[in-house]
Design a protein around this motif. Structure first.
Motif, PDB file in Angstrom:
ATOM      1  N   GLY A 145     -40.404  -3.213  67.339  1.00 35.79           N
ATOM      2  CA  GLY A 145     -39.168  -3.964  67.141  1.00 35.79           C
ATOM      3  C   GLY A 145     -39.013  -4.408  65.703  1.00 35.79           C
ATOM      4  O   GLY A 145     -37.938  -4.275  65.100  1.00 35.79           O
ATOM      5  N   LEU A 146     -40.094  -4.928  65.120  1.00 33.08           N
ATOM      6  CA  LEU A 146     -40.057  -5.324  63.713  1.00 33.08           C
ATOM      7  C   LEU A 146     -39.854  -4.118  62.802  1.00 33.08           C
ATOM      8  O   LEU A 146     -39.152  -4.212  61.783  1.00 33.08           O
ATOM      9  N   ALA A 147     -40.455  -2.988  63.170  1.00 34.50           N
ATOM     10  CA  ALA A 147     -40.264  -1.776  62.375  1.00 34.50           C
ATOM     11  C   ALA A 147     -38.802  -1.342  62.399  1.00 34.50           C
ATOM     12  O   ALA A 147     -38.248  -0.924  61.372  1.00 34.50           O
ATOM     13  N   GLY A 148     -38.169  -1.441  63.574  1.00 25.87           N
ATOM     14  CA  GLY A 148     -36.750  -1.108  63.672  1.00 25.87           C
ATOM     15  C   GLY A 148     -35.898  -2.019  62.808  1.00 25.87           C
ATOM     16  O   GLY A 148     -34.963  -1.570  62.127  1.00 25.87           O
ATOM     17  N   VAL A 149     -36.233  -3.313  62.818  1.00 25.59           N
ATOM     18  CA  VAL A 149     -35.503  -4.268  61.980  1.00 25.59           C
ATOM     19  C   VAL A 149     -35.703  -3.944  60.500  1.00 25.59           C
ATOM     20  O   VAL A 149     -34.754  -3.962  59.707  1.00 25.59           O
ATOM     21  N   ALA A 150     -36.963  -3.655  60.118  1.00 24.81           N
ATOM     22  CA  ALA A 150     -37.250  -3.310  58.729  1.00 24.81           C
ATOM     23  C   ALA A 150     -36.492  -2.052  58.308  1.00 24.81           C
ATOM     24  O   ALA A 150     -36.007  -1.944  57.172  1.00 24.81           O
ATOM     25  N   PHE A 151     -36.369  -1.096  59.233  1.00 18.63           N
ATOM     26  CA  PHE A 151     -35.629   0.137  58.945  1.00 18.63           C
ATOM     27  C   PHE A 151     -34.159  -0.189  58.697  1.00 18.63           C
ATOM     28  O   PHE A 151     -33.529   0.381  57.789  1.00 18.63           O
ATOM     29  N   ILE A 152     -33.608  -1.122  59.494  1.00 17.25           N
ATOM     30  CA  ILE A 152     -32.205  -1.503  59.337  1.00 17.25           C
ATOM     31  C   ILE A 152     -31.984  -2.217  58.004  1.00 17.25           C
ATOM     32  O   ILE A 152     -31.021  -1.941  57.274  1.00 17.25           O
ATOM     33  N   MET A 153     -32.875  -3.143  57.676  1.00 20.04           N
ATOM     34  CA  MET A 153     -32.709  -3.922  56.448  1.00 20.04           C
ATOM     35  C   MET A 153     -32.949  -3.071  55.206  1.00 20.04           C
ATOM     36  O   MET A 153     -32.336  -3.299  54.160  1.00 20.04           O
ATOM     37  N   GLY A 154     -33.856  -2.083  55.317  1.00 15.22           N
ATOM     38  CA  GLY A 154     -34.106  -1.180  54.202  1.00 15.22           C
ATOM     39  C   GLY A 154     -35.114  -1.740  53.206  1.00 15.22           C
ATOM     40  O   GLY A 154     -35.337  -2.956  53.130  1.00 15.22           O
ATOM     41  N   PRO A 155     -35.723  -0.875  52.421  1.00 17.44           N
ATOM     42  CA  PRO A 155     -36.739  -1.310  51.447  1.00 17.44           C
ATOM     43  C   PRO A 155     -36.181  -2.181  50.338  1.00 17.44           C
ATOM     44  O   PRO A 155     -36.909  -2.956  49.721  1.00 17.44           O
ATOM     45  N   ASP A 156     -34.882  -2.084  50.077  1.00 20.99           N
ATOM     46  CA  ASP A 156     -34.288  -2.875  48.998  1.00 20.99           C
ATOM     47  C   ASP A 156     -34.316  -4.367  49.296  1.00 20.99           C
ATOM     48  O   ASP A 156     -34.176  -5.189  48.381  1.00 20.99           O
ATOM     49  N   ALA A 157     -34.478  -4.732  50.586  1.00 24.49           N
ATOM     50  CA  ALA A 157     -34.468  -6.142  50.961  1.00 24.49           C
ATOM     51  C   ALA A 157     -35.608  -6.908  50.296  1.00 24.49           C
ATOM     52  O   ALA A 157     -35.485  -8.111  50.030  1.00 24.49           O
ATOM     53  N   LEU A 158     -36.709  -6.227  50.012  1.00 27.64           N
ATOM     54  CA  LEU A 158     -37.841  -6.883  49.370  1.00 27.64           C
ATOM     55  C   LEU A 158     -37.589  -7.141  47.891  1.00 27.64           C
ATOM     56  O   LEU A 158     -38.173  -8.050  47.304  1.00 27.64           O
ATOM     57  N   GLN A 159     -36.724  -6.346  47.275  1.00 28.11           N
ATOM     58  CA  GLN A 159     -36.469  -6.469  45.842  1.00 28.11           C
ATOM     59  C   GLN A 159     -35.177  -7.233  45.553  1.00 28.11           C
ATOM     60  O   GLN A 159     -35.091  -7.945  44.563  1.00 28.11           O
ATOM     61  N   ASP A 160     -34.189  -7.055  46.411  1.00 30.00           N
ATOM     62  CA  ASP A 160     -32.880  -7.669  46.168  1.00 30.00           C
ATOM     63  C   ASP A 160     -32.434  -8.403  47.429  1.00 30.00           C
ATOM     64  O   ASP A 160     -31.549  -7.958  48.158  1.00 30.00           O
ATOM     65  N   PHE A 161     -33.072  -9.552  47.698  1.00 38.83           N
ATOM     66  CA  PHE A 161     -32.748 -10.318  48.899  1.00 38.83           C
ATOM     67  C   PHE A 161     -31.404 -11.014  48.704  1.00 38.83           C
ATOM     68  O   PHE A 161     -31.174 -11.697  47.712  1.00 38.83           O
ATOM     69  N   ASN A 162     -30.490 -10.833  49.673  1.00 40.98           N
ATOM     70  CA  ASN A 162     -29.151 -11.381  49.532  1.00 40.98           C
ATOM     71  C   ASN A 162     -28.683 -12.007  50.846  1.00 40.98           C
ATOM     72  O   ASN A 162     -29.446 -12.108  51.814  1.00 40.98           O
ATOM     73  N   LEU A 163     -27.426 -12.409  50.889  1.00 46.83           N
ATOM     74  CA  LEU A 163     -26.889 -13.068  52.083  1.00 46.83           C
ATOM     75  C   LEU A 163     -26.896 -12.150  53.301  1.00 46.83           C
ATOM     76  O   LEU A 163     -27.066 -12.620  54.428  1.00 46.83           O
ATOM     77  N   THR A 164     -26.712 -10.854  53.075  1.00 50.32           N
ATOM     78  CA  THR A 164     -26.762  -9.913  54.195  1.00 50.32           C
ATOM     79  C   THR A 164     -28.143  -9.918  54.846  1.00 50.32           C
ATOM     80  O   THR A 164     -28.266  -9.960  56.075  1.00 50.32           O
ATOM     81  N   ASN A 165     -29.174  -9.898  54.017  1.00 50.84           N
ATOM     82  CA  ASN A 165     -30.531  -9.958  54.550  1.00 50.84           C
ATOM     83  C   ASN A 165     -30.784 -11.285  55.250  1.00 50.84           C
ATOM     84  O   ASN A 165     -31.427 -11.325  56.307  1.00 50.84           O
TER      85      ASN A 165
END
Length: 305
Positions: free
Chosen positions: A138-158
């Motif tokens: 489940g967490l892997a699916g969420v991480a796939f949805i958020m994408g790797p950019d979430a770790l570098q460019d965290f924003n309101l969408t994340n």
């Protein structure tokens, strides 16, 4: 090993399950419409408070006794916070930043996180390997949805996506709390107690943050609020307990995978939303995680082999 339980016990239960998925999937659509005019906390207040008279009428007509126990009402207060006030507010705020369909996909992790929390806190629901693997998927699916950019460019969408996950964790703790404190109470009384107490919680919060809500809304907004309260809350609770009696809790978990298709379809047709392929792929991983957590599909495959 005995024969695994059928995913849906009978046709009537299957139809009720689809109807429940439709009204809960519709909640994401109704919220999206209401958010055009109202802030998230106000929508939460109207969703629970407008559901009170409907559920009260059902309780009275069915002759369900209204409890006077202060202990039970204290349990309802926390249940109302964990199962209504907190998750509804988080989801509605999340929908200010992401599409309703995507919010419903992230909400699909509820069953897996619920099984994980129950495994950690309830002695009669041991934390087996399938629950850990299912939650990890489940967490892997969420991480796939958020994408790797979430770790570098965290924003309101994340942040909105994390808010939806926070709502699913709140639902998980609500399930444990309900099992430990409200198992002996009539189900319809539990539903009424929750919405009464969550309404009492939301009233001062909305008053402090937004003042006294105006009632001069657009017709579409009123329609969305009534849809949230009457269909996605009051009717949903009635369907929930009917399915629970017919098909059991294990089969009821299937609704978490049926909600996103309804929410995505409504969003596409009426809100012109478009969900990217990455979100659908993430949903696929979440669905596999659900199957692992549930375990019955793999039990059937092993039995056939």
């Amino acid at each position: 090993m005995g024969k695994p339980t059928s995913p849906v016990v009978d046709l009537n239960a299957a139809l009720l399950l689809l109807l429940l998925a439709a009204v809960w999937g519709g909640s994401f659509f109704f919220a999206e419409v209401a958010l055009r005019e109202l802030p998230p906390l106000v929508i939460t207040l109207f969703r629970v408070s407008l559901a009170v008279p409907v559920l009260l009428a059902v309780v009275v007509l069915r002759g369900v006794p209204i409890t006077r126990s202060l202990r039970v009402w204290r349990a309802y207060l926390l249940m109302g916070a964990l199962n209504n006030a907190i998750p509804f507010s988080l989801i509605f705020w999340g929908q200010t930043q992401i599409e309703s369909g995507l919010a419903s996909i992230l909400n699909g992790t509820t069953a897996m996180f619920g099984a994980l929390v129950a495994g950690l806190l309830l002695p009669d629901e041991p934390l087996r390997a399938n629950k850990l693997i299912g939650a990890a998927l489940g967490l892997a699916g969420v991480a796939f949805i958020m994408g790797p950019d979430a770790l570098q460019d965290f924003n309101l969408t994340n942040l909105a996506q994390l808010a939806i996950l926070g709502a699913t964790l709140s639902y998980a703790f609500a399930s444990v709390w309900g099992k430990t404190t409200l198992a002996g109470q009539p189900p319809l009384m539990n539903a009424l107690g929750m919405v009464v107490c969550s309404s009492a919680l939301m009233l001062p919060i909305v008053w402090l943050t937004h003042g006294v809500p105006s009632l001069a809304f657009q017709p579409a907004t009123w329609g969305a609020l009534l849809g949230l309260a009457v269909l996605s809350t009051a009717l949903a609770y009635l369907l929930y307990f009917a399915i629970l009696a017919r098909a059991g809790a294990a089969n009821l978990m299937l609704v978490t995978l049926l909600i996103p298709p309804f929410a995505i379809t409504l969003g596409a047709f009426f809100l012109s939303e478009r969900i990217g392929i990455q979100a659908f792929a993430g949903f696929g991983v979440i669905a596999i995680g659900f199957a692992v957590t549930d375990g019955r599909l793999f039990a059937r495959l092993r039995q056939r082999r």
